[in-house]
Design a protein around this motif. Structure first.
Motif, short mmCIF file in Angstrom:
data_model
loop_
_atom_site.label_atom_id
_atom_site.label_comp_id
_atom_site.label_asym_id
_atom_site.label_seq_id
_atom_site.Cartn_x
_atom_site.Cartn_y
_atom_site.Cartn_z
N PHE A 460 87.02 26.65 6.75
CA PHE A 460 87.36 27.60 7.83
C PHE A 460 86.23 28.62 8.01
CE2 PHE A 460 91.29 26.01 6.00
CZ PHE A 460 92.08 25.71 7.11
N PRO A 461 84.98 28.17 8.12
CA PRO A 461 83.85 29.11 8.17
C PRO A 461 83.91 30.09 9.33
CG PRO A 461 83.15 26.92 8.86
CD PRO A 461 84.53 26.77 8.30
N ASP A 462 84.48 29.66 10.46
CA ASP A 462 84.52 30.52 11.64
C ASP A 462 85.48 31.69 11.51
OD1 ASP A 462 82.71 28.78 12.74
OD2 ASP A 462 84.19 27.66 13.91
N HIS A 463 86.36 31.63 10.49
CA HIS A 463 87.37 32.68 10.33
C HIS A 463 87.02 33.67 9.21
CE1 HIS A 463 90.40 30.79 13.01
NE2 HIS A 463 89.89 29.65 12.55
N MET A 464 85.98 33.40 8.46
CA MET A 464 85.74 34.18 7.25
C MET A 464 85.48 35.66 7.53
SD MET A 464 86.48 32.02 5.05
CE MET A 464 86.19 33.05 3.61
N ILE A 465 84.82 35.97 8.61
CA ILE A 465 84.53 37.37 8.92
C ILE A 465 85.83 38.12 9.24
CG2 ILE A 465 83.42 38.93 10.56
CD1 ILE A 465 81.15 36.92 10.78
N GLU A 466 86.69 37.51 10.06
CA GLU A 466 87.94 38.18 10.42
C GLU A 466 88.91 38.27 9.24
OE1 GLU A 466 91.03 35.67 12.62
OE2 GLU A 466 89.18 34.59 13.14
N TRP A 467 88.77 37.36 8.27
CA TRP A 467 89.65 37.36 7.11
C TRP A 467 89.14 38.23 5.96
CZ3 TRP A 467 90.55 31.32 6.82
CH2 TRP A 467 91.46 30.94 7.83
#
Length: 510
Positions: A460-467
């Motif tokens: 889920f690399p695209d979500h790591m910043i928001e998470w």
């Protein structure tokens, strides 16, 4: 009629779309599902488990050593180099990973997502014990190298038999002092009931509307045109076959993961094999002896023996009852799971991993010899090994139990070449991150949270910043090294000890 059946299957396929499918109801799926539910509360998650309850295979409390692996006592994580110095890099890495698990479990308890931590974790001294001048010298150098690191603060060393009698009276009783003996001790070790923890996590997941399907076995899987995964799942209660589709699939089926990974057909599954090894423990039946020992005491593997063979005498707490186990002794079965098939090993050999497996066989003749010797041991021969720990151990006080099956990963590596046997945990993910599988064994469950964070980062690399903020809330040290931040380490130790109801020791970090 056949056309009608195909239409019905297609209709059922449409109805069975979901976001995430977790295969296997062990500690890994439980951990990943719990983390994902915190990060994506609205995600639709389904679990398929072929047995009737969670945590019945490798995660079960009787199928593993129950050690909170933090490299406090496991000598195989610290290797003596050619120049005589001790390489502690692996010990540091594993300790940091265990701290991640402790923080996450603490978060779950603090937020009332699971209760009664004493039902799954207990503080227990971790000790290393060696005999012989050369081994005592190794242990002293190991102690000196680790005790300078804040992660191992509080570790003690002694080669004084009188001090050792205080630490381990059962082991020192009736021992002839005809060769040097030494031990290290650190009081902040833990005994972890991973079976109980797994059951707690699945109860929590079901309360969060995760659909957990027991007696359901995933028979096959294939990639769909839209890059989602279509799974063929057999209901073992009534024999019907269902189709389920998901955007992301995690294969956490213990020894059964390799076959399912191979069925996925992803390129990352090629040139990977597995070799099954079963574990056998001796359990003390005499409560008077059980009460005389209170620690996990790890020895040193004999020359030529594999890392999995490190002998240890363990206090365990199972169902809030104190037990005493010694082992492991290795056994062999071609099954990849205790509930598996005798054809598991042979059917795992494919054209793409045949030469990898053959190379591994040629390279590991000593392991084959070791396993044969272990399988042939009588109970009395096993008692003789136990008497190296407890000199006056009596055969009638001990019985044998067969623990879980472990499948050691075999793959081609740059360092080891073709057919290298891997002693550890391996995460395999597809290039697009739509599927991941966990293979291998120890330290396994102890580092489950760190391993599942690795899965999430890859898939889920695209979500790591928001998470990131939520991950920091769950794991305060997320993205940081505790070794390099003593103040944060002190805070983490004190917080987790308090929340998990462990006896808090004063941590001195220089």
């Amino acid at each position: 009629m056949k056309i009608l059946l195909k239409r019905l299957v297609k209709m059922s396929n449409i109805e069975n779309k979901t976001d995430v499918i977790l295969i296997g109801a062990g500690i890994m799926s439980a951990t990943l599902g719990t983390i994902l539910k915190e990060l994506m509360p609205d995600a639709n998650i389904k679990v398929f488990e072929k047995l009737g309850k969670p945590g019945e295979e490798s995660s079960n409390e009787w199928n593993n050593a129950g050690t909170g692996h933090a490299a406090l006592c496991e000598l195989n994580y610290t290797v003596e180099k050619a120049d005589g110095t001790i390489d502690v890099s692996k010990a540091i890495k594993i300790n940091e990973q265990f701290q991640v698990s402790m923080q996450f479990w603490s978060y779950l308890v603090k937020n009332n997502l699971i209760q009664n931590p004493h039902d799954f974790i207990t503080q227990l001294p971790h000790m290393s014990l060696v005999q012989g001048e050369e081994n005592v010298s190794f242990l002293r150098k190991r102690f000196e190298a680790l005790s300078m690191n804040p992660l191992f603060a509080g570790m003690e060393f002694s080669d004084d038999p009188e001090k050792l009698k205080e630490w381990i009276p059962l082991i020192m009783q009736d021992r002839e002092n005809n060769e040097p003996i030494a031990a290290t001790k650190i009081d902040t070790g833990t005994d972890v009931n991973f079976g109980a923890l797994t059951r707690m996590l699945f109860e929590h997941l079901q309360n969060r509307d995760v659909e957990v399907n027991y007696y359901h076995q995933v028979k096959n899987m294939k990639r769909s045109d839209d890059n989602s995964w279509e799974l063929k799942v057999k209901n073992l209660n009534n024999g019907t076959v269902e189709l389920h589709r998901a955007k992301f699939v995690f294969i956490g089926g213990g020894g059964g993961s390799l076959h399912l990974l191979q069925k996925s057909g992803i390129k990352e599954s090629k040139q990977i094999g597995g070799f099954p090894v079963s574990g056998i423990f001796m359990v003390c039946k005499n409560p008077k002896i059980v009460e005389q020992h209170h620690a996990k005491v790890y020895g040193k593997a004999k020359v030529g023996a594999p890392p999995m063979s490190v002998p240890h005498l363990d206090t365990r707490f199972i169902d809030n009852k104190k037990s005493l186990l010694f082992g492991p002794f290795a056994g062999f079965s071609p099954k990849f799971l205790k509930t598996g098939s005798i054809f598991d090993l042979i059917t795992s050999v494919k054209p793409n991993n045949l030469f990898t497996m053959l190379a591994a066989g040629a390279k590991n003749l000593s392991l084959t010899k070791y396993l044969i010797q272990q399988v042939m041991l009588s109970k009395e021969q096993r008692m003789e090994e136990l008497r190296e720990f407890i000199p006056n151990a009596k055969s009638e006080d001990w019985e044998l139990i067969v623990a879980g099956q472990r499948v050691q990963v075999i793959k081609d590596t740059e360092e080891g070449g073709k057919g290298t046997l891997q002693f550890g945990t391996e995460v395999i993910t597809s290039e697009d991150g739509s599927i991941a599988a966990l293979l291998g064994a120890s330290p396994g469950a102890s580092t489950a949270v760190n391993v599942m964070l690795d899965v999430i980062t890859r898939c889920f690399p695209d979500h790591m910043i928001e998470w990131e903020s939520k991950l920091k809330e769950m794991i305060p040290s997320y993205g940081e090294s505790l070794m390099e931040n003593p103040e944060l380490l002190r805070e983490v130790h004190q917080s987790t000890a308090q929340t998990l109801e462990l006896v808090e020791k004063q941590l001195v970090v220089s």
